[in-house]
Design an enzyme around this catalytic site. Structure first.
Site, short mmCIF file in Angstrom:
data_model
loop_
_atom_site.label_atom_id
_atom_site.label_comp_id
_atom_site.label_asym_id
_atom_site.label_seq_id
_atom_site.Cartn_x
_atom_site.Cartn_y
_atom_site.Cartn_z
CG HIS A 1 33.45 53.26 44.88
ND1 HIS A 1 32.97 54.41 45.45
CD2 HIS A 1 33.27 52.27 45.80
CE1 HIS A 1 32.51 54.16 46.67
NE2 HIS A 1 32.70 52.85 46.91
CB CYS B 1 33.75 49.93 48.51
SG CYS B 1 32.66 48.77 47.65
#
Length: 350
Positions: A310, A326
């Site tokens: 992301h 992440c």
């Protein structure tokens, strides 16, 4: 003196008995007369052969002896099968093979009688096949054992993905022995003394499920993430076409390693804060996409569970271990990557 009743005077009493004995003995004597020839034993007519052996004008007994001598040794030889560059010997004893020369002679006789003379009186050639017995079940068992030794399963084409390159391994076809045709070919050889006692096996070509040319379709694009160098690479047609800097998980929240794939894609995704101490007061709450407090900026590409790629509002964190598992990218980079990849794109994290 008075003669005995019923007999002429002066004739001895034993004379009629002797005459009767001679009368009945006469046929027996004539049967043993050497002047009367014995019935001739039937012969195979001229011009009849068995596998090239001429048995014309022979009696059945003579033909049996000749066939045994000339065809028996050839039929008793073992059979060799050539398959995949190997030689396999089939002992005929395993099949209880037996050459019936007596029946073969009878076949020759029947073949001669079944072919009448031509209108001009000439005798057309006639032939018979040998009578050979063997068991078929052991033959099938033996051929299947040969197949088990020479069959080869096909190998699918595959790739080995590394963070900096992708190696391709081509597929290889396999082979399967054609069992029934081989059994039939061996049966023909066993019954024919003129046939070479060597048979070449045929194979069916087995095509792999994944062929080399299909790898490009299966791996149109590949993403690799190197945690140690903080680099994300995008491969297309097995070549690197883009490279991006990323941030990965903190030591306490490491980014998982392994081979994954892009499972979901979202623009301006909603963030649901996990029930974890690091989420603080936000734990369990949902933050809409685009909100200042939403850490998932611009794009989301889910990789494994709650882990994904992301954008981040902290571009200075790129090149460090800063996330909670992440993979972070700058907003321009994540937008660029998002439009280049599809669902299902493989993702290797090392």
């Amino acid at each position: 003196s008075v003669p005995a009743r019923g007999y002429a005077s002066g004739m001895p009493r034993a004379l009629p008995i002797a005459l009767l004995t001679l009368l009945f003995a006469a046929p027996a004597a004539s049967a043993q007369d050497p002047a009367v020839p014995a019935p001739e034993e039937p012969r195979i007519r001229a011009g009849v052969t068995v596998s090239g052996v001429d048995v014309g004008m022979l009696t059945l007994a003579e033909a049996e002896l000749k066939l045994t001598a000339e065809l028996g040794p050839a039929l008793a030889q073992d059979v060799v099968v050539r398959a995949a560059g190997r030689r396999f010997t089939l002992p005929v004893k395993k099949l209880s093979l037996a050459f019936r020369a007596d029946r073969t002679a009878q076949r020759a006789y029947n073949a001669g009688t079944a072919a009448p003379p031509a209108p001009d009186g000439t005798l057309p050639p006639a032939s018979a096949t040998p009578s050979v017995f063997f068991k078929r079940d052991p033959l099938w068992t033996w051929v299947k054992r040969v197949a088990a030794q020479v069959d080869k399963a096909p190998r699918d084409a595959r790739v080995k993905i590394k963070v900096t390159r992708i190696r391709r391994f081509p597929g290889k076809p396999g082979r399967a022995l054609k069992v029934r045709p081989l059994v039939e070919a061996v049966e023909t050889v066993l019954a024919d003394p003129l046939a070479p006692r060597e048979v070449k096996a045929d194979f069916k070509r087995l095509v792999p499920d994944v062929r080399t040319k299909e790898l490009r379709k299966l791996y149109k694009k590949v993403i690799t993430i190197d945690r140690s160098s903080f680099r994300l690479r995008l491969f297309k047609k097995f070549r690197v076409i883009k490279s991006y800097g990323v941030a990965v998980g903190l030591p306490g929240y490491p980014t998982p390693t392994g081979l994954f794939s892009i499972q979901s894609k979202q623009v301006n995704p909603t963030w649901t804060a996990p029930n974890s101490p690091w989420a603080g007061e936000m734990a369990g709450q949902q933050v809409p996409g685009g909100a200042p407090t939403n850490p998932l900026r611009a794009r989301w590409m889910g990789v494994s569970g709650a882990v994904g790629i992301h954008g981040t509002g902290q571009p200075w964190s790129i090149g460090t271990r800063a996330s909670h598992g992440c993979i972070r990218m700058t907003v321009p980079d994540v937008i660029d990557l998002f439009k280049r990849v599809e669902l299902g794109t493989p993702v290797l994290i090392r």
